[in-house]
Design a protein around this motif. Sequence first.
Motif, mmCIF file in Angstrom:
data_model
loop_
_atom_site.group_PDB
_atom_site.id
_atom_site.type_symbol
_atom_site.label_atom_id
_atom_site.label_comp_id
_atom_site.label_asym_id
_atom_site.label_seq_id
_atom_site.Cartn_x
_atom_site.Cartn_y
_atom_site.Cartn_z
ATOM 1 N N VAL A 251 1.349 5.459 -9.550
ATOM 2 C CA VAL A 251 1.270 6.579 -8.609
ATOM 3 C C VAL A 251 0.279 6.272 -7.485
ATOM 4 C CG1 VAL A 251 0.589 9.006 -8.353
ATOM 5 C CG2 VAL A 251 1.987 8.292 -10.312
ATOM 6 N N LEU A 252 -0.849 5.679 -7.828
ATOM 7 C CA LEU A 252 -1.907 5.464 -6.833
ATOM 8 C C LEU A 252 -1.719 4.213 -5.974
ATOM 9 C CD1 LEU A 252 -5.017 6.528 -8.926
ATOM 10 C CD2 LEU A 252 -3.854 7.800 -7.103
ATOM 11 N N PHE A 253 -0.920 3.258 -6.427
ATOM 12 C CA PHE A 253 -0.755 2.009 -5.685
ATOM 13 C C PHE A 253 -0.345 2.224 -4.220
ATOM 14 C CE2 PHE A 253 1.769 -1.666 -4.306
ATOM 15 C CZ PHE A 253 0.798 -2.651 -4.384
ATOM 16 N N PRO A 254 0.703 3.011 -3.940
ATOM 17 C CA PRO A 254 1.050 3.214 -2.530
ATOM 18 C C PRO A 254 -0.012 3.984 -1.759
ATOM 19 C CG PRO A 254 2.473 4.519 -3.948
ATOM 20 C CD PRO A 254 1.650 3.655 -4.837
ATOM 21 N N VAL A 255 -0.710 4.896 -2.430
ATOM 22 C CA VAL A 255 -1.764 5.668 -1.772
ATOM 23 C C VAL A 255 -2.913 4.740 -1.372
ATOM 24 C CG1 VAL A 255 -3.432 7.557 -2.046
ATOM 25 C CG2 VAL A 255 -1.154 7.746 -3.077
ATOM 26 N N ILE A 256 -3.312 3.862 -2.276
ATOM 27 C CA ILE A 256 -4.400 2.922 -1.989
ATOM 28 C C ILE A 256 -3.989 1.950 -0.887
ATOM 29 C CG2 ILE A 256 -5.756 1.019 -2.971
ATOM 30 C CD1 ILE A 256 -5.595 2.613 -5.679
ATOM 31 N N GLY A 257 -2.783 1.405 -1.005
ATOM 32 C CA GLY A 257 -2.294 0.499 0.036
ATOM 33 C C GLY A 257 -2.224 1.173 1.392
ATOM 34 N N GLY A 258 -1.709 2.404 1.416
ATOM 35 C CA GLY A 258 -1.642 3.149 2.670
ATOM 36 C C GLY A 258 -3.022 3.439 3.243
ATOM 37 N N SER A 259 -3.986 3.698 2.362
ATOM 38 C CA SER A 259 -5.368 3.939 2.816
ATOM 39 C C SER A 259 -5.963 2.678 3.440
ATOM 40 C CB SER A 259 -6.236 4.396 1.649
ATOM 41 O OG SER A 259 -5.791 5.629 1.165
ATOM 42 N N THR B 61 4.145 11.008 -3.541
ATOM 43 C CA THR B 61 5.486 11.265 -4.077
ATOM 44 C C THR B 61 6.252 9.965 -4.301
ATOM 45 O OG1 THR B 61 6.389 11.704 -1.867
ATOM 46 C CG2 THR B 61 5.683 13.606 -3.173
ATOM 47 N N MET B 62 6.021 8.958 -3.438
ATOM 48 C CA MET B 62 6.621 7.637 -3.669
ATOM 49 C C MET B 62 6.179 7.080 -5.009
ATOM 50 S SD MET B 62 6.282 5.170 -0.393
ATOM 51 C CE MET B 62 5.753 6.091 1.014
ATOM 52 N N GLY B 63 4.889 7.145 -5.245
ATOM 53 C CA GLY B 63 4.340 6.620 -6.492
ATOM 54 C C GLY B 63 4.856 7.366 -7.708
ATOM 55 N N ILE B 64 4.958 8.682 -7.608
ATOM 56 C CA ILE B 64 5.490 9.473 -8.726
ATOM 57 C C ILE B 64 6.951 9.097 -8.979
ATOM 58 C CG2 ILE B 64 6.113 11.809 -9.488
ATOM 59 C CD1 ILE B 64 3.581 12.779 -7.889
ATOM 60 N N ALA B 65 7.730 9.006 -7.907
ATOM 61 C CA ALA B 65 9.145 8.643 -8.059
ATOM 62 C C ALA B 65 9.280 7.257 -8.690
ATOM 63 C CB ALA B 65 9.843 8.689 -6.698
ATOM 64 N N TYR B 66 8.455 6.320 -8.246
ATOM 65 C CA TYR B 66 8.507 4.974 -8.814
ATOM 66 C C TYR B 66 8.123 4.998 -10.294
ATOM 67 C CZ TYR B 66 7.671 0.095 -9.762
ATOM 68 O OH TYR B 66 7.713 -1.154 -10.331
ATOM 69 N N TYR C 21 12.152 -0.627 -3.815
ATOM 70 C CA TYR C 21 10.886 0.089 -3.647
ATOM 71 C C TYR C 21 9.821 -0.796 -3.000
ATOM 72 C CZ TYR C 21 6.523 2.437 -4.905
ATOM 73 O OH TYR C 21 5.287 3.023 -4.865
ATOM 74 N N TYR C 22 9.642 -1.987 -3.530
ATOM 75 C CA TYR C 22 8.597 -2.855 -2.991
ATOM 76 C C TYR C 22 8.947 -3.385 -1.601
ATOM 77 C CZ TYR C 22 5.847 -2.441 -7.186
ATOM 78 O OH TYR C 22 5.073 -1.923 -8.196
ATOM 79 N N ILE C 23 10.213 -3.571 -1.320
ATOM 80 C CA ILE C 23 10.613 -3.984 0.030
ATOM 81 C C ILE C 23 10.297 -2.884 1.031
ATOM 82 C CG2 ILE C 23 12.625 -4.443 1.501
ATOM 83 C CD1 ILE C 23 13.771 -6.058 -0.925
ATOM 84 N N GLN C 24 10.678 -1.648 0.716
ATOM 85 C CA GLN C 24 10.407 -0.556 1.665
ATOM 86 C C GLN C 24 8.909 -0.321 1.801
ATOM 87 O OE1 GLN C 24 9.085 2.740 1.210
ATOM 88 N NE2 GLN C 24 8.756 2.386 -0.969
ATOM 89 N N LEU C 25 8.162 -0.472 0.719
ATOM 90 C CA LEU C 25 6.715 -0.269 0.796
ATOM 91 C C LEU C 25 6.068 -1.341 1.680
ATOM 92 C CD1 LEU C 25 4.451 1.599 -0.163
ATOM 93 C CD2 LEU C 25 4.187 0.123 -2.165
ATOM 94 N N GLY C 26 6.505 -2.575 1.515
ATOM 95 C CA GLY C 26 6.000 -3.651 2.369
ATOM 96 C C GLY C 26 6.345 -3.412 3.831
ATOM 97 N N LEU C 27 7.579 -2.982 4.090
ATOM 98 C CA LEU C 27 7.979 -2.675 5.469
ATOM 99 C C LEU C 27 7.166 -1.505 6.021
ATOM 100 C CD1 LEU C 27 11.848 -3.030 5.100
ATOM 101 C CD2 LEU C 27 10.345 -4.486 6.494
ATOM 102 N N ASN C 28 6.875 -0.536 5.177
ATOM 103 C CA ASN C 28 6.061 0.611 5.578
ATOM 104 C C ASN C 28 4.681 0.148 6.057
ATOM 105 O OD1 ASN C 28 3.948 2.686 5.024
ATOM 106 N ND2 ASN C 28 5.708 3.946 4.491
ATOM 107 N N VAL D 75 18.580 6.336 -2.640
ATOM 108 C CA VAL D 75 19.874 6.368 -3.328
ATOM 109 C C VAL D 75 19.771 5.663 -4.685
ATOM 110 C CG1 VAL D 75 22.267 5.539 -3.235
ATOM 111 C CG2 VAL D 75 21.228 6.605 -1.210
ATOM 112 N N SER D 76 19.113 4.511 -4.696
ATOM 113 C CA SER D 76 18.950 3.764 -5.944
ATOM 114 C C SER D 76 18.154 4.573 -6.970
ATOM 115 C CB SER D 76 18.259 2.428 -5.662
ATOM 116 O OG SER D 76 18.097 1.691 -6.836
ATOM 117 N N PHE D 77 17.070 5.187 -6.523
ATOM 118 C CA PHE D 77 16.271 6.016 -7.426
ATOM 119 C C PHE D 77 17.104 7.196 -7.950
ATOM 120 C CE2 PHE D 77 11.471 5.241 -6.611
ATOM 121 C CZ PHE D 77 11.657 3.873 -6.631
ATOM 122 N N TYR D 78 17.857 7.821 -7.064
ATOM 123 C CA TYR D 78 18.668 8.981 -7.449
ATOM 124 C C TYR D 78 19.685 8.617 -8.526
ATOM 125 C CZ TYR D 78 21.337 13.300 -6.979
ATOM 126 O OH TYR D 78 21.962 14.501 -7.230
#
Length: 159
Positions: free
Chosen positions: A9-17, A56-61, A77-84, A116-119
């Motif tokens: 859950v926290l990985f994308p938050v920390i990376g984004g920070s 929410t990304m982290g929770i979904a993951y 997930y990791y591709i979109q996060l890297g692109l983000n 879509v993949s997550f859904y």
Amino acid sequence: MLAKKAFQVLFPVIGGSIIGKLTTSNAKKDYKKFKQAPYSPPKEAFGIVWPLLYTTMGIAYSIVSECKDNKESKYAYYIQLGLNYLWSLLYFKFKLRGTALIESYVLLAAVIVTTVSFYKHNKLAGILLIPYVIWSAFASYLNAGNWILNRNNRKYSNE
């Protein structure tokens, strides 16, 4: 197990920070200095929206990571996060605004694929990413609008 879930859950938050710290001063200057697309939110909105989206990304993951045959979802997930993360560096740090615009559309496509993949694996996980899809589409609009309004300003881009 709880530590693993917290990390997911926290990985994308920390990376984004971290990316935010690397680009915030440039972002604040740019917001004042250049023309903004119509309907641009106040700069303070980004500091509220992105932590929520990263959470929410982290929770979904975390939800999808428990599903079987989730390899495709993890890659997406990791591709979109890297692109983000890359977008902020391209746009704010390196001032490659046209490249960032193209990358924003690639990012949007990656976010949609991930959603879509997550859904398919878990409806709740996919639904949690819908605000991210909407915000990514809006961010691409903002990027396009800013590029159109400022592209002839020599100080706007390094391209």
